[in-house]
Design an enzyme around this catalytic site. Structure first.
Site: not given
Ligand code: IDP
Ligand code: MG
Length: 167
Positions: A29, A69, A122, A132, A135, A146
């Site tokens: 990212k 997303y 992470r 984080n 992805h 994707e």
């Molecule tokens: P993942 O990346 O571990 O698959 P997901 O729950 O699919 O996690 O969420 C996708 C992305 O959305 C996360 O990597 C993060 O960048 C963002 N994200 C998820 N939850 C939050 C939040 O509560 N606040 C801000 N960004 C979030």
């Molecule tokens: Mg995810």
């Protein structure tokens, strides 16, 4: 009997997506690039033994980010997430290998860095879920969705690892 038929169908349908040909989508990212973690992140997947079959640096179009997303479109952080992912270039990659989706997803670590295990990407490099650095596809179905979103067919390469029989 029905289960057996369905299993066989699923196997035939997924040919090219499982086993040694399984593929996953990984993206460093914009914060990962700003923090100069691209080399370190590529190194982890490479040294694990997976095969790099697609790689590019790009400024992701907003339409691609919204599609990527789509599942999170109802979340309050959705617009901020699209903005963050479009705040600079990303390094998009496709890695290939046995169980690559599950293994790479595990190497990423949990979304919340506070509970990530040390040794995960992470866990080692992040303190906040909203920044984080990486992805990764969370399932084979996600990878199937994707990869074509981010890569055209001719951008993906089939090649042989000379060391594959040692890995
Ligand atoms: P993942 O990346 O571990 O698959 P997901 O729950 O699919 O996690 O969420 C996708 C992305 O959305 C996360 O990597 C993060 O960048 C963002 N994200 C998820 N939850 C939050 C939040 O509560 N606040 C801000 N960004 C979030
Ligand atoms: Mg995810």
């Amino acid at each position: 009997m029905i289960c057996l038929v369905l299993t066989i169908f699923a196997h035939i349908f997924q040919t090219g997506w499982t086993g040694a040909k399984e593929r996953t989508f990984i993206a460093v990212k914009p914060d990962g690039i700003q923090r100069r973690l691209v080399g370190e992140i590529i190194c982890r997947f490479e040294q694990k033994g997976f095969k790099l079959v697609g790689l590019k640096l790009l400024q992701a179009p907003e339409s691609v980010l919204r599609e990527h997303y789509w599942d999170l479109r109802g979340k309050p952080f959705f617009n901020g997430l699209v903005c963050y992912m479009g705040s600079g270039p990303v390094v998009a990659m496709v890695w290939q290998g046995v169980d690559v989706v599950k293994t790479c997803f595990g190497m990423l670590g949990e979304m919340n860095p506070a509970v990530c295990l040390p040794g995960t990407i992470r866990g080692d490099y992040c303190v906040e879920g909203g920044r984080n650095v990486i992805h990764g596809s969370d399932s084979v179905e996600s990878a199937q969705r994707e990869i074509p979103l981010w890569f055209r067919r001719h951008e993906l390469h089939s090649w042989d690892h000379s060391s594959s029989r040692w890995i």
